[in-house]
Design a protein around this motif. Structure first.
Motif, short mmCIF file in Angstrom:
data_model
loop_
_atom_site.label_atom_id
_atom_site.label_comp_id
_atom_site.label_asym_id
_atom_site.label_seq_id
_atom_site.Cartn_x
_atom_site.Cartn_y
_atom_site.Cartn_z
N VAL A 75 -17.38 -13.48 29.32
CA VAL A 75 -16.51 -14.55 28.83
C VAL A 75 -17.35 -15.51 28.00
O VAL A 75 -18.40 -15.96 28.44
CB VAL A 75 -15.84 -15.33 29.99
CG1 VAL A 75 -14.82 -16.32 29.46
CG2 VAL A 75 -15.20 -14.38 30.98
N ILE A 76 -16.88 -15.80 26.78
CA ILE A 76 -17.63 -16.75 25.95
C ILE A 76 -17.52 -18.15 26.55
O ILE A 76 -16.65 -18.42 27.38
CB ILE A 76 -17.11 -16.80 24.48
CG1 ILE A 76 -15.66 -17.33 24.42
CG2 ILE A 76 -17.26 -15.48 23.78
CD1 ILE A 76 -15.24 -17.82 23.04
N ASN A 77 -18.39 -19.04 26.10
CA ASN A 77 -18.28 -20.44 26.48
C ASN A 77 -17.24 -21.08 25.55
O ASN A 77 -17.52 -21.43 24.41
CB ASN A 77 -19.64 -21.14 26.36
CG ASN A 77 -19.61 -22.51 27.02
OD1 ASN A 77 -18.68 -23.28 26.81
ND2 ASN A 77 -20.62 -22.80 27.80
N ILE A 128 -14.91 -11.45 25.87
CA ILE A 128 -13.59 -12.03 26.17
C ILE A 128 -13.51 -13.41 25.51
O ILE A 128 -14.27 -14.31 25.86
CB ILE A 128 -13.38 -12.18 27.69
CG1 ILE A 128 -13.63 -10.84 28.43
CG2 ILE A 128 -11.98 -12.71 27.99
CD1 ILE A 128 -13.64 -10.96 29.95
N ILE A 129 -12.57 -13.55 24.58
CA ILE A 129 -12.48 -14.83 23.86
C ILE A 129 -11.38 -15.75 24.43
O ILE A 129 -11.29 -16.90 24.04
CB ILE A 129 -12.30 -14.62 22.34
CG1 ILE A 129 -10.97 -13.91 22.02
CG2 ILE A 129 -13.48 -13.84 21.77
CD1 ILE A 129 -10.67 -13.81 20.51
N GLU A 130 -10.60 -15.25 25.36
CA GLU A 130 -9.53 -16.03 26.02
C GLU A 130 -8.60 -16.70 25.00
O GLU A 130 -8.57 -17.92 24.83
CB GLU A 130 -10.14 -17.05 26.99
CG GLU A 130 -9.17 -17.57 28.04
CD GLU A 130 -8.75 -16.52 29.09
OE1 GLU A 130 -8.14 -15.51 28.72
OE2 GLU A 130 -9.02 -16.74 30.29
N THR A 131 -7.85 -15.85 24.31
CA THR A 131 -7.01 -16.28 23.18
C THR A 131 -6.02 -17.39 23.52
O THR A 131 -5.67 -18.19 22.65
CB THR A 131 -6.23 -15.07 22.62
OG1 THR A 131 -5.60 -14.39 23.71
CG2 THR A 131 -7.14 -14.10 21.89
N CYS A 132 -5.55 -17.45 24.77
CA CYS A 132 -4.52 -18.45 25.10
C CYS A 132 -5.00 -19.89 24.92
O CYS A 132 -4.17 -20.80 24.80
CB CYS A 132 -4.02 -18.23 26.53
SG CYS A 132 -5.27 -18.49 27.81
N TYR A 133 -6.32 -20.09 24.90
CA TYR A 133 -6.84 -21.45 24.74
C TYR A 133 -7.27 -21.75 23.30
O TYR A 133 -7.78 -22.82 23.01
CB TYR A 133 -8.05 -21.67 25.67
CG TYR A 133 -7.71 -21.56 27.13
CD1 TYR A 133 -6.58 -22.18 27.66
CD2 TYR A 133 -8.53 -20.83 28.00
CE1 TYR A 133 -6.27 -22.06 29.02
CE2 TYR A 133 -8.22 -20.73 29.35
CZ TYR A 133 -7.09 -21.34 29.85
OH TYR A 133 -6.78 -21.24 31.19
N LEU A 134 -7.11 -20.78 22.41
CA LEU A 134 -7.64 -20.91 21.05
C LEU A 134 -6.55 -21.01 19.99
O LEU A 134 -5.47 -20.43 20.15
CB LEU A 134 -8.55 -19.71 20.72
CG LEU A 134 -9.69 -19.39 21.71
CD1 LEU A 134 -10.49 -18.19 21.21
CD2 LEU A 134 -10.60 -20.60 21.92
N PHE A 157 -16.97 -4.69 21.50
CA PHE A 157 -15.53 -4.96 21.59
C PHE A 157 -15.29 -6.47 21.57
O PHE A 157 -16.12 -7.23 22.06
CB PHE A 157 -14.97 -4.49 22.94
CG PHE A 157 -14.60 -3.05 23.07
CD1 PHE A 157 -13.27 -2.65 23.05
CD2 PHE A 157 -15.58 -2.07 23.26
CE1 PHE A 157 -12.91 -1.31 23.23
CE2 PHE A 157 -15.24 -0.74 23.43
CZ PHE A 157 -13.89 -0.35 23.41
N VAL A 158 -14.11 -6.87 21.09
CA VAL A 158 -13.60 -8.21 21.41
C VAL A 158 -12.38 -7.99 22.30
O VAL A 158 -11.63 -7.03 22.12
CB VAL A 158 -13.23 -9.05 20.17
CG1 VAL A 158 -14.47 -9.61 19.50
CG2 VAL A 158 -12.39 -8.28 19.17
N LYS A 159 -12.22 -8.88 23.26
CA LYS A 159 -11.17 -8.71 24.28
C LYS A 159 -10.31 -9.97 24.34
O LYS A 159 -10.84 -11.08 24.26
CB LYS A 159 -11.86 -8.41 25.62
CG LYS A 159 -10.94 -8.30 26.82
CD LYS A 159 -11.75 -7.92 28.07
CE LYS A 159 -10.97 -8.14 29.34
NZ LYS A 159 -11.76 -7.85 30.55
N THR A 160 -9.01 -9.79 24.51
CA THR A 160 -8.08 -10.91 24.40
C THR A 160 -8.22 -11.95 25.50
O THR A 160 -8.20 -13.15 25.23
CB THR A 160 -6.62 -10.40 24.43
OG1 THR A 160 -6.42 -9.66 25.65
CG2 THR A 160 -6.31 -9.53 23.23
N SER A 161 -8.32 -11.49 26.75
CA SER A 161 -8.07 -12.41 27.86
C SER A 161 -8.78 -12.00 29.14
O SER A 161 -9.12 -10.83 29.32
CB SER A 161 -6.56 -12.44 28.19
OG SER A 161 -5.78 -12.26 27.05
N THR A 162 -8.92 -12.98 30.04
CA THR A 162 -9.43 -12.68 31.38
C THR A 162 -8.30 -12.21 32.29
O THR A 162 -8.53 -11.53 33.29
CB THR A 162 -10.03 -13.94 32.05
OG1 THR A 162 -9.01 -14.95 32.13
CG2 THR A 162 -11.23 -14.47 31.28
#
Length: 216
Positions: A91-93, A124-130, A149-154
């Motif tokens: 998970v990215i910061n 994991i870039i956690e798209t819901c917060y971006l 890979f880039v991944k949408t969510s946790t």
């Protein structure tokens, strides 16, 4: 279509027991999923269960918030690989990205990729917060840092995988990295729509019911 080979069969909930991990691995062997995805403390147990099979052990690092130090994430990666992990979903910061500390975000991903070596690294870039722009930026940064890979969510954020975000990520990585969709993928239709959109891996705890749906 071998949908099972797109699936990272996942159990990451806080209450997961050893029994749950053993059952996850048993199902993975029965349905021949691509991998199992477990928290790093369970990597050695999963690796032992899957010994002699072609199913990979995937683990998460800095999960689910991504807000720990780079050193902690690198150490967690090192230990997980030692325990038998073959793929790492970090998970990215997110706070650093939102603070526009892009170099710091890139350096962290690069440090984990360096530790992972030839093993697959998913970011994991956690798209819901971006914002849309941040989704593009985070994906571009992951590619620059040599992520696979880039991944949408946790799956632990406010929302999961969304088609519009997949399109943004695809545009940003331009074939230089693959895409993993995860979070809220609970049925065959959803999984297939993401695969048709170009997603190469699906993270879900509903893998068994998805495969059964397809067989019907």
């Amino acid at each position: 279509m071998e949908i099972n080979k797109y699936i990272d069969h996942t159990v990451l909930k806080a209450t997961a027991t050893e029994k749950d991990i053993i059952e996850l691995c048993r199902e993975a062997k029965e349905y021949n999923f691509f991998s199992v995805c477990v928290n790093s403390g369970y990597v050695s147990l999963a690796a032992k269960q899957l010994e002699g099979s072609s199913i990979k052990v995937c683990t998460v690092v800095g999960f689910p918030l991504g807000a720990m130090s780079t050193e902690a994430k690198v150490f967690e990666t090192r230990q997980a690989l030692k325990d038998g992990a073959e793929e790492v979903d970090m998970v990215i910061n997110i706070g650093e990205l939102k603070s526009k500390n892009f170099k710091k975000v890139e350096e962290e991903i690069a440090a984990i990729k360096k530790e992972a070596g030839d093993k697959v690294l998913k970011v994991i870039i956690e798209t819901c917060y971006l914002t849309r722009q941040e989704i593009m930026l985070a994906s571009e940064i992951a590619v620059k840092a040599k992520a696979d890979f880039v991944k949408t969510s946790t799956g632990f954020g406010d929302d999961g995988a969304r088609m519009e975000n997949i399109e943004l990520m695809k545009k940003a990585v331009e074939g230089k990295a693959k895409i993993k969709a995860s979070g809220g993928i609970k049925n065959l239709d959803t999984a297939l729509s993401f695969i048709e959109a170009g997603v190469e891996r699906i993270g879900t705890s509903s893998g068994v019911s998805i495969v059964k749906e397809l067989k019907k």
